[in-house]
Design a protein around this motif. Structure first.
Motif, short mmCIF file in Angstrom:
data_model
loop_
_atom_site.label_atom_id
_atom_site.label_comp_id
_atom_site.label_asym_id
_atom_site.label_seq_id
_atom_site.Cartn_x
_atom_site.Cartn_y
_atom_site.Cartn_z
N LEU A 16 8.08 -17.24 -2.62
CA LEU A 16 8.11 -17.74 -1.24
C LEU A 16 7.87 -19.23 -1.29
O LEU A 16 6.84 -19.68 -1.81
N PHE A 17 8.83 -20.01 -0.77
CA PHE A 17 8.79 -21.47 -0.83
C PHE A 17 8.62 -21.96 -2.27
O PHE A 17 7.91 -22.93 -2.54
N GLY A 18 9.29 -21.26 -3.20
CA GLY A 18 9.26 -21.67 -4.59
C GLY A 18 8.01 -21.26 -5.35
O GLY A 18 7.87 -21.59 -6.53
N ILE A 19 7.10 -20.54 -4.71
CA ILE A 19 5.85 -20.12 -5.34
C ILE A 19 5.92 -18.64 -5.65
O ILE A 19 6.26 -17.83 -4.78
N GLN A 20 5.62 -18.27 -6.89
CA GLN A 20 5.67 -16.86 -7.27
C GLN A 20 4.50 -16.11 -6.64
O GLN A 20 3.37 -16.60 -6.60
N LEU A 21 4.80 -14.89 -6.18
CA LEU A 21 3.80 -14.04 -5.56
C LEU A 21 3.81 -12.67 -6.25
O LEU A 21 4.87 -12.22 -6.70
N PRO A 22 2.66 -12.01 -6.30
CA PRO A 22 2.61 -10.67 -6.91
C PRO A 22 3.11 -9.60 -5.96
O PRO A 22 2.45 -8.58 -5.71
N VAL A 23 4.29 -9.82 -5.40
CA VAL A 23 4.89 -8.94 -4.39
C VAL A 23 6.38 -8.82 -4.71
O VAL A 23 7.01 -9.82 -5.07
N PRO A 24 6.99 -7.65 -4.57
CA PRO A 24 8.43 -7.53 -4.82
C PRO A 24 9.24 -8.42 -3.88
O PRO A 24 8.92 -8.56 -2.69
N GLU A 25 10.29 -9.02 -4.41
CA GLU A 25 11.15 -9.89 -3.61
C GLU A 25 11.77 -9.15 -2.44
O GLU A 25 11.88 -9.69 -1.33
N GLU A 26 12.16 -7.91 -2.64
CA GLU A 26 12.81 -7.13 -1.58
C GLU A 26 11.84 -6.86 -0.43
O GLU A 26 12.25 -6.85 0.73
N LEU A 27 10.57 -6.66 -0.74
CA LEU A 27 9.57 -6.47 0.32
C LEU A 27 9.42 -7.73 1.14
O LEU A 27 9.31 -7.67 2.38
N ILE A 83 0.82 -1.21 0.00
CA ILE A 83 0.00 0.00 0.00
C ILE A 83 0.86 1.26 0.00
O ILE A 83 0.59 2.22 -0.74
N ALA A 84 1.93 1.26 0.80
CA ALA A 84 2.63 2.52 1.09
C ALA A 84 3.88 2.76 0.25
O ALA A 84 4.32 3.91 0.15
N ILE A 85 4.48 1.73 -0.33
CA ILE A 85 5.77 1.90 -0.99
C ILE A 85 5.65 1.55 -2.47
O ILE A 85 5.34 0.41 -2.83
N GLN A 86 5.89 2.52 -3.31
CA GLN A 86 5.85 2.33 -4.75
C GLN A 86 7.14 1.65 -5.23
O GLN A 86 8.19 1.72 -4.58
N HIS A 87 7.06 1.01 -6.39
CA HIS A 87 8.23 0.36 -6.97
C HIS A 87 9.35 1.36 -7.24
O HIS A 87 10.53 1.03 -7.13
#
Length: 389
Positions: free
Chosen positions: A325-336, A305-309
């Motif tokens: 996460l655990f080998g499953i792709q997520l729609p979230v930046p890796e660094e986050l 919500i708060a931090i843009q790419h």
């Protein structure tokens, strides 16, 4: 003692309380006892295989697919299923197992589920992920053998009770968030917005980050072991017969309440003492995991919500990568994900220390466990005294 069925009921009561070391009878119905774990692992493996088959794309292709609302909804449903389905299936199976243990049945359905675990799950993974079928069959058989060994020594009983205790503590979720999280967030939110923590999170490979999380976990467990061994010693030296007897009236030990509680407690064996310490430590660890998971989810949602790419790019000097996460792709930046993992691990260490040292947290999260063991010790006196008759 009482009849054989009464003995089994008492021994099953101790196992359900996570104290298999107290039981003097030999383990029985191992195939049925392993069924909840078999169902949990099978459901997790099948859903993970489906997710891996769906997201087996490059990062760019996966991001493009997520732009399709229907794909995003379906993928989100699979992720939710991975969180909910294994635990719910295992819980329902455990309820079925409790009934079957009383009736001394359930061997045939348990054998069918075990066969499906060893044969059907590897075939499904092979079809979805194109792995090695012979290796999968051997691996599943090895896992099943490990579950049998764990059930034989009582690990399943301890883990099962600790899980139930941790989930019962979820009723304290409001108290948990109101007492623990505000103070944690006061410090961690400011750290969350520092450039250095993002640079560290971006530079560390995921394997190295898991080592950092593991280090925090080891420190927490070592601290809990040292503190809780002393708590068990204190409990075993005290007598809480009136409270314990009152709480035992609705249990299989009720027929033995007519007699007096033995004046002298038989000394705990090393195995019984280790069992009691392990119950306390494992329950505290699972409570800590609940808190750490809440913190992790909060910061992932907060970061989305708060931090843009563009801000992440300015902090780390490159475009953020797609998260897994655990080998499953997520729609979230890796660094986050990396930063959230670090903060969650630190928060878990803080909570683990607070539950046994801070008076406010101890009353809510540790004292109920101490009462559980106090009652169990009184029950143990009655059980062992009855076996000598």
């Amino acid at each position: 003692m009482a009849d054989e069925r009464g003995v089994e009921a008492v021994e099953q009561w101790f196992r359900r309380r996570g104290l298999p070391a107290v039981v003097r009878g030999r383990p029985a119905h191992l195939l049925v006892r392993t069924t909840p774990a078999v169902v949990f692992i099978a459901a997790w493996q099948l859903l993970t295989a489906v997710l891996n088959a769906v997201d087996g794309q490059t990062d760019a292709d996966f991001d493009r697919l997520l732009d399709d609302d229907l794909f995003a909804l379906g993928y989100g449903g699979l992720l939710l299923g991975l969180v909910v389905v294994p635990g719910l299936s295992s819980w329902l199976t455990a309820r079925w197992v409790r009934r079957k243990l009383v009736d001394r049945g359930g061997d045939v359905p348990a054998a069918v589920m075990a066969t499906g675990f060893v044969v059907v799950v590897p075939i499904a993974e092979w079809l979805l992920e194109d792995g090695s079928l012979p290796f999968g069959l051997v691996a599943q058989a090895a896992i099943l053998a490990g579950l049998f060994a764990a059930a034989f020594v009582g690990v399943g009983s301890i883990v099962g009770w600790a899980l139930r205790a941790a989930f019962r503590q979820l009723r304290l979720l409001g108290e948990l968030t109101s007492r623990v999280l505000p103070l944690l967030l006061l410090f961690t939110v400011f750290g969350f917005f520092t450039t250095e923590i993002w640079q560290v999170g971006a530079a560390l490979p995921r394997q190295r980050m898991w080592l950092v999380v593991g280090l925090f976990a080891v420190v927490a467990v070592v601290f809990l072991l040292a503190m809780l061994k002393a708590e068990v010693t204190t409990l075993t030296q005290s007598r809480t017969a009136p409270v314990g007897l009152d709480k035992l009236r609705e249990t299989p030990l009720a027929p033995f309440l007519a007699g007096d509680v033995p004046a002298e407690r038989l000394p705990l064996t090393k195995l019984e003492r280790a069992n009691m310490v392990l119950v306390l430590v494992l329950t505290q660890v699972l409570q800590t995991l609940v808190l750490a998971t809440l913190v992790f989810v909060f910061f992932v949602a907060f970061g989305i919500i708060a931090i843009q790419h563009s801000v992440i790019k300015a902090w780390i000097g490159r475009d953020p990568a797609s998260g897994t996460l655990f080998g499953i792709q997520l729609p979230v930046p890796e660094e986050l994900l990396q930063v959230s993992l670090f903060i969650a691990a630190f928060s878990g260490l803080y909570f683990a220390a607070s539950t046994v040292t801070d008076a406010k947290y101890r009353t809510a999260f540790f004292d109920p466990l101490a009462d559980h063991l106090a009652v169990s010790l009184v029950a143990r006196d009655l059980y062992l005294d009855a076996r000598k008759r």
